[in-house]
Design a protein around this motif. Sequence first.
Motif, PDB file in Angstrom:
ATOM      1  N   THR A   9       0.832  -1.211   0.000  1.00  0.00           N
ATOM      2  CA  THR A   9       0.000   0.000   0.000  1.00  0.00           C
ATOM      3  C   THR A   9       0.870   1.268   0.000  1.00  0.00           C
ATOM      4  OG1 THR A   9      -0.247  -0.369   2.373  1.00  0.00           O
ATOM      5  CG2 THR A   9      -2.096  -1.001   0.981  1.00  0.00           C
ATOM      6  N   THR A  10       2.097   1.118  -0.407  1.00  0.00           N
ATOM      7  CA  THR A  10       3.055   2.185  -0.717  1.00  0.00           C
ATOM      8  C   THR A  10       3.693   2.906   0.483  1.00  0.00           C
ATOM      9  OG1 THR A  10       1.439   3.960  -1.090  1.00  0.00           O
ATOM     10  CG2 THR A  10       1.972   2.579  -2.993  1.00  0.00           C
ATOM     11  N   GLY A  11       4.081   2.110   1.477  1.00  0.00           N
ATOM     12  CA  GLY A  11       5.082   2.608   2.415  1.00  0.00           C
ATOM     13  C   GLY A  11       4.639   3.231   3.720  1.00  0.00           C
ATOM     14  N   GLN A  12       3.389   2.977   4.154  1.00  0.00           N
ATOM     15  CA  GLN A  12       2.995   3.483   5.480  1.00  0.00           C
ATOM     16  C   GLN A  12       3.776   2.733   6.564  1.00  0.00           C
ATOM     17  OE1 GLN A  12       0.960   2.157   3.191  1.00  0.00           O
ATOM     18  NE2 GLN A  12      -0.344   3.816   2.474  1.00  0.00           N
TER      19      GLN A  12
ATOM     20  N   GLU B 218      10.240   1.881  13.805  1.00  0.00           N
ATOM     21  CA  GLU B 218      10.781   2.485  15.026  1.00  0.00           C
ATOM     22  C   GLU B 218      10.072   3.792  15.378  1.00  0.00           C
ATOM     23  OE1 GLU B 218      15.037   2.850  15.527  1.00  0.00           O
ATOM     24  OE2 GLU B 218      15.277   0.957  14.447  1.00  0.00           O
ATOM     25  N   LYS B 219      10.058   4.097  16.676  1.00  0.00           N
ATOM     26  CA  LYS B 219       9.515   5.392  17.121  1.00  0.00           C
ATOM     27  C   LYS B 219      10.277   6.503  16.379  1.00  0.00           C
ATOM     28  CE  LYS B 219       8.567   7.878  21.432  1.00  0.00           C
ATOM     29  NZ  LYS B 219       7.208   8.276  21.095  1.00  0.00           N
ATOM     30  N   GLY B 220       9.539   7.466  15.843  1.00  0.00           N
ATOM     31  CA  GLY B 220      10.182   8.566  15.116  1.00  0.00           C
ATOM     32  C   GLY B 220      10.290   8.325  13.618  1.00  0.00           C
ATOM     33  N   TYR B 221       9.980   7.100  13.170  1.00  0.00           N
ATOM     34  CA  TYR B 221      10.121   6.773  11.745  1.00  0.00           C
ATOM     35  C   TYR B 221       9.126   7.596  10.915  1.00  0.00           C
ATOM     36  CZ  TYR B 221      10.027   4.124   7.383  1.00  0.00           C
ATOM     37  OH  TYR B 221      10.066   3.779   6.046  1.00  0.00           O
ATOM     38  N   LYS B 222       9.646   8.290   9.901  1.00  0.00           N
ATOM     39  CA  LYS B 222       8.783   9.144   9.071  1.00  0.00           C
ATOM     40  C   LYS B 222       8.338   8.398   7.825  1.00  0.00           C
ATOM     41  CE  LYS B 222      10.317  13.623  10.620  1.00  0.00           C
ATOM     42  NZ  LYS B 222      11.306  14.630  10.532  1.00  0.00           N
TER      43      LYS B 222
ATOM     44  N   THR C 133       5.273  13.263  10.689  1.00  0.00           N
ATOM     45  CA  THR C 133       6.104  13.906  11.715  1.00  0.00           C
ATOM     46  C   THR C 133       6.805  12.869  12.594  1.00  0.00           C
ATOM     47  OG1 THR C 133       4.176  14.068  13.141  1.00  0.00           O
ATOM     48  CG2 THR C 133       4.690  16.015  11.818  1.00  0.00           C
ATOM     49  N   GLY C 134       6.724  11.638  12.192  1.00  0.00           N
ATOM     50  CA  GLY C 134       7.414  10.568  12.940  1.00  0.00           C
ATOM     51  C   GLY C 134       6.427   9.664  13.673  1.00  0.00           C
TER      52      GLY C 134
END
Length: 284
Positions: free
Chosen positions: A126-129, A135-139, A145-146
Amino acid sequence: MITKEDLATPVKPTWCPGCGDFGIWLAVKQALMQLDAKHEDVVIVYGIGCSGHMCNFVRGYGFEGLHGRPIPVAEGIKLANKKLKVIVVTGDGDTYGEGMNHFISGIRGNHDVTLIVHDNRVYGLTTGQASPTAEKGYKSKSTPTGQIEVPVNPIALAVAQDGSFVARGFSADPQQLIKLIVAGVQHKGFSVIDVLQNCATFNKVNTVTWFKEHTYKLEDEGHDPRDKVAAFTRAIDETRLATGIFYQDEREPYDQDVPGERGVPLVDHDLSEADITRTMNEFL
Ligand SMILES: Cc1ncc(C[n+]2csc(CCOP(=O)(O)OP(=O)(O)O)c2C)c(N)n1
Ligand code: SF4
């Protein structure tokens, strides 16, 4: 014995160039060839995702169903015919997101199923959600916003929930992964094999290089897979990700423990006297 020719399909993989799915595909096929099994003795249930697309590239008996639900389908197949070797090939979004309850139930029941999870920390198809292992903070496009939540730790969860076989592989190390899959299928009970995998298109953080820099092999450090406390200690260390078998023990799989009549697999029921006229008449 299953041969390379048995597994070949005319369909070429549609995965992006450089995707870790290729390494897992190779390992799954090699493991099937190494197992002492006939082609008709193996069923693979696939999840919905880039990972599940493997159903088109491995010839054999299989089922691709609903996102998040391959584990209960696999458990049903095993209960209906316990002579089969039943494998699930799916993604981290599928297993640790919508399918998380089935992950825990499969471990609790110790169903004799081998679970292979492509853990690329994103929802690839589904293209990268961000997926539950991000990891916490991963955008990502779903977490601009992470990522706010802490990641699911599937290995620690499986060990804490009394998993009877808990392992982690890496898509860029197919030789180790082949051994893990063979051992998982031979294990009598629910075998969890979480596979670190790069998504070359959408996850620009957890690349092959990143995984290589953050992993080590349990066997190189003399880990004893019968030591549950050591397995848990290593599982919660997220600075160094271990690969190999964290924990393994022997206990009866679910299908051996189902009592009385219910324990007789459907495939062994005598249907010669079965009369379904009354049931069919209800729908006339
Ligand atoms: C019931 C249901 N919910 C959601 C979806 C949408 N969907 C399809 S694939 C997917 C994510 C796949 O991610 P993952 O399981 O990590 O596999 P990957 O594509 O990364 O291999 C989602 C949410 C769906 N098809 N069906
Ligand atoms: S989107 Fe990611 S997981 Fe899906 S095929 Fe492409 S590289 Fe592989």
